[in-house]
Design a protein around this motif. Structure first.
Motif, short mmCIF file in Angstrom:
data_model
loop_
_atom_site.label_atom_id
_atom_site.label_comp_id
_atom_site.label_asym_id
_atom_site.label_seq_id
_atom_site.Cartn_x
_atom_site.Cartn_y
_atom_site.Cartn_z
N GLN A 1 22.76 -2.73 -19.53
CA GLN A 1 23.51 -3.43 -18.50
C GLN A 1 23.01 -3.07 -17.11
OE1 GLN A 1 27.70 -2.69 -19.12
NE2 GLN A 1 27.71 -3.70 -21.13
N ARG A 2 22.73 -1.76 -16.89
CA ARG A 2 22.25 -1.35 -15.57
C ARG A 2 20.84 -1.88 -15.32
NH1 ARG A 2 21.42 4.55 -12.62
NH2 ARG A 2 20.94 3.63 -10.60
N LEU A 3 20.00 -1.88 -16.34
CA LEU A 3 18.64 -2.43 -16.20
C LEU A 3 18.72 -3.91 -15.83
CD1 LEU A 3 16.84 -0.74 -19.23
CD2 LEU A 3 16.29 -0.38 -16.82
N SER A 4 19.61 -4.63 -16.49
CA SER A 4 19.78 -6.06 -16.19
C SER A 4 20.23 -6.27 -14.75
CB SER A 4 20.79 -6.69 -17.15
OG SER A 4 20.34 -6.61 -18.49
N GLN A 5 21.15 -5.42 -14.29
CA GLN A 5 21.64 -5.54 -12.93
C GLN A 5 20.55 -5.26 -11.92
OE1 GLN A 5 24.88 -6.50 -12.06
NE2 GLN A 5 23.83 -6.73 -10.09
N ILE A 6 19.73 -4.26 -12.21
CA ILE A 6 18.62 -3.91 -11.31
C ILE A 6 17.67 -5.09 -11.14
CG2 ILE A 6 16.51 -2.51 -11.16
CD1 ILE A 6 18.17 -0.19 -12.35
N PHE A 7 17.35 -5.76 -12.25
CA PHE A 7 16.41 -6.88 -12.17
C PHE A 7 17.06 -8.13 -11.58
CE2 PHE A 7 13.77 -4.20 -14.70
CZ PHE A 7 12.48 -4.60 -14.38
N ARG A 8 18.34 -8.30 -11.79
CA ARG A 8 19.02 -9.43 -11.16
C ARG A 8 19.04 -9.28 -9.64
NH1 ARG A 8 22.66 -9.32 -15.60
NH2 ARG A 8 24.10 -8.00 -14.43
N ASN A 9 19.17 -8.04 -9.17
CA ASN A 9 19.20 -7.79 -7.73
C ASN A 9 17.83 -8.00 -7.08
OD1 ASN A 9 21.87 -7.15 -7.96
ND2 ASN A 9 21.55 -4.92 -8.01
N GLY A 10 16.76 -7.78 -7.87
CA GLY A 10 15.40 -7.93 -7.34
C GLY A 10 14.99 -6.76 -6.47
N GLN A 11 13.67 -6.51 -6.41
CA GLN A 11 13.09 -5.45 -5.59
C GLN A 11 13.84 -4.12 -5.73
OE1 GLN A 11 10.25 -5.26 -3.38
NE2 GLN A 11 9.74 -7.03 -4.63
N PRO A 12 13.77 -3.48 -6.90
CA PRO A 12 14.45 -2.20 -7.09
C PRO A 12 13.96 -1.14 -6.10
CG PRO A 12 12.88 -2.63 -8.87
CD PRO A 12 12.99 -3.89 -8.08
N LYS A 13 14.84 -0.22 -5.75
CA LYS A 13 14.51 0.80 -4.76
C LYS A 13 14.90 2.17 -5.28
CE LYS A 13 15.54 -2.33 -0.88
NZ LYS A 13 15.95 -3.48 -1.71
N GLY A 14 14.28 3.20 -4.72
CA GLY A 14 14.66 4.60 -4.90
C GLY A 14 15.21 4.99 -6.25
N ASP A 15 16.51 5.20 -6.30
CA ASP A 15 17.15 5.70 -7.52
C ASP A 15 17.09 4.67 -8.65
OD1 ASP A 15 18.90 3.98 -6.19
OD2 ASP A 15 20.69 4.96 -7.03
N GLU A 16 17.01 3.37 -8.30
CA GLU A 16 16.89 2.33 -9.33
C GLU A 16 15.54 2.44 -10.04
OE1 GLU A 16 19.68 -1.25 -7.56
OE2 GLU A 16 17.56 -1.16 -6.96
N ILE A 17 14.49 2.64 -9.26
CA ILE A 17 13.16 2.80 -9.84
C ILE A 17 13.13 4.04 -10.72
CG2 ILE A 17 10.73 3.30 -9.30
CD1 ILE A 17 11.09 1.61 -6.76
N GLU A 18 13.72 5.10 -10.22
CA GLU A 18 13.77 6.35 -10.99
C GLU A 18 14.52 6.15 -12.30
OE1 GLU A 18 12.96 10.07 -12.12
OE2 GLU A 18 12.18 9.13 -10.29
N PHE A 19 15.59 5.37 -12.25
CA PHE A 19 16.37 5.11 -13.46
C PHE A 19 15.54 4.34 -14.49
CE2 PHE A 19 19.13 2.24 -15.92
CZ PHE A 19 19.95 3.17 -16.55
N VAL A 20 14.78 3.33 -14.04
CA VAL A 20 13.95 2.55 -14.95
C VAL A 20 12.90 3.44 -15.60
CG1 VAL A 20 12.31 0.64 -15.16
CG2 VAL A 20 14.32 0.39 -13.69
N PHE A 21 12.24 4.26 -14.79
CA PHE A 21 11.22 5.18 -15.32
C PHE A 21 11.83 6.15 -16.34
CE2 PHE A 21 8.40 3.52 -12.25
CZ PHE A 21 7.13 4.04 -12.46
N GLN A 22 13.03 6.63 -16.04
CA GLN A 22 13.69 7.58 -16.94
C GLN A 22 14.05 6.90 -18.27
OE1 GLN A 22 14.12 11.02 -16.21
NE2 GLN A 22 14.36 10.92 -18.43
N CYS A 23 14.52 5.67 -18.20
CA CYS A 23 14.85 4.92 -19.42
C CYS A 23 13.60 4.72 -20.28
CB CYS A 23 15.46 3.56 -19.08
SG CYS A 23 17.17 3.64 -18.51
N ILE A 24 12.49 4.37 -19.63
CA ILE A 24 11.25 4.16 -20.36
C ILE A 24 10.78 5.46 -21.02
CG2 ILE A 24 8.76 3.70 -20.04
CD1 ILE A 24 9.61 1.51 -18.03
N GLU A 25 10.95 6.57 -20.30
CA GLU A 25 10.58 7.87 -20.87
C GLU A 25 11.48 8.21 -22.06
OE1 GLU A 25 10.35 12.59 -19.60
OE2 GLU A 25 10.34 11.03 -18.04
N ASN A 26 12.79 8.00 -21.91
CA ASN A 26 13.74 8.32 -22.98
C ASN A 26 13.49 7.49 -24.24
OD1 ASN A 26 14.95 10.11 -21.21
ND2 ASN A 26 16.65 8.75 -20.70
#
Length: 324
Positions: free
Chosen positions: A253-278
């Motif tokens: 749900q959070r990943l979907s929200q990040i992409f709906r908002n467009g142009q992720p920033k700071g903590d959003e980018i970090e969250f995506v990277f962390q999800c991919i790592e996990n």
């Protein structure tokens, strides 16, 4: 054989390719030469010309037409990069400012058009319909792949198959064409032509898979472009596709929200990277890459042992082992 030995063994041949690139870039419009040189001399890997040279030699070719064909392939690749950077609004290419950043979008598009036109003009002068068929098919397929990718920007519903179609069209088609052309000018029989074409296709898919994995794992200094660039541009590549499949509902749900908002920033980018790592998105992509490298090597099995065959296998290993 290590990749450094491959580059060294073809040093003179690649220098002849560079001579063709330079000689045919001259134009009555100085801006064409200036923009073209900016990218062509910007430290590109020359993987496509390298594969064409090796494919020709592996099939017994002993002439010098492969130098011009290798430069044609590089013109087509460079034209696609100029157009890509405009579409992607890129700032960096090969570790330096992108052409659109320096000269603007209009110049980048027009010089890209010139390079496409120049490539096909030079190819026509070879008076070989088979060569023209391969190049025309490759350029058409690449354009389709770019449009397919554009249509999927920000599309979290893209399937793995749809993603594989995109990279097969936009990247692998030209690498396959390079290998195919090498065997064509060598006058190889159909079985060899098919083997080289298949080898190039699988290597090309592997090359893009690794590139997409690097976007989530490489150091920017080594990659020569902004890490996380695909994420910022809304491109949904395999590491993220796998992550979306494996992540829990809250993360999805959070990943979907990040992409709906467009142009992720700071903590959003970090969250995506962390999800991919996990979810081991990069590891999954690497495993997929390994399978395509294996398929590519299998295509060469019926070739007799030779320095060129060994070199092609070394290039395959290099593609898989690019720094992550």
């Amino acid at each position: 054989m290590e990749i450094g030995e491959v580059w060294k063994s073809l040093e003179k041949d690649l220098a002849d390719v560079e001579s063709c690139i330079i000689a045919n870039l001259e134009s009555k419009a100085p801006l064409i030469t200036e923009v073209g040189f900016h990218l062509l001399k910007g430290g590109g890997k020359r993987i496509r010309p390298l594969l064409l040279l090796l494919s020709a030699k592996a099939c017994g070719y002993q002439g010098n037409r492969h130098y011009l064909l290798a430069s044609i392939i590089e013109y087509i690749h460079t034209a696609s990069l100029l157009h890509d950077d405009v579409v992607d609004e890129a700032n960096i290419r090969r570790g330096q400012k992108s052409a659109n950043r320096v000269w603007g979008n209009q110049a980048s598009i027009l010089v890209g058009d010139f390079l496409y036109s120049k490539a096909l003009f030079l190819a026509v002068r070879e008076h070989n319909q088979q060569i023209m068929d391969v190049l025309s098919d490759a350029t058409t397929t690449m354009s389709e792949g770019e449009v397919m990718q554009l249509a999927h920007i920000g599309n979290l519903g893209i399937t793995e198959k749809e993603y594989m179609d995109v990279i097969t069209y936009k990247t692998a088609a030209l690498i396959s064409a390079a290998c195919h052309l090498g065997s064509i000018i060598a006058g190889a029989h159909q079985e060899v032509l098919d083997a080289m074409k298949t080898f190039g296709m699988n290597i090309g898919i592997a090359f893009q898979l690794i590139d997409d994995a690097l976007d989530y794992s490489a150091e920017e200094r080594k990659l020569g472009k902004q890490v996380g660039k695909d994420l910022l541009e809304g491109k949904i590549t395999l590491p993220l596709i796998h992550t979306l499949m494996k992540s829990g509902s809250e993360e999805s749900q959070r990943l979907s929200q990040i992409f709906r908002n467009g142009q992720p920033k700071g903590d959003e980018i970090e969250f995506v990277f962390q999800c991919i790592e996990n979810c081991k998105g990069v590891e999954y992509t690497l495993e997929k890459t390994r399978k395509y490298i294996t398929k590519a090597k299998t295509s060469l099995e019926f070739f007799e042992p030779s320095p060129e065959k060994t070199a092609l296998l070394a290039v395959s290993d290099f593609i898989y082992k690019r720094e992550l």
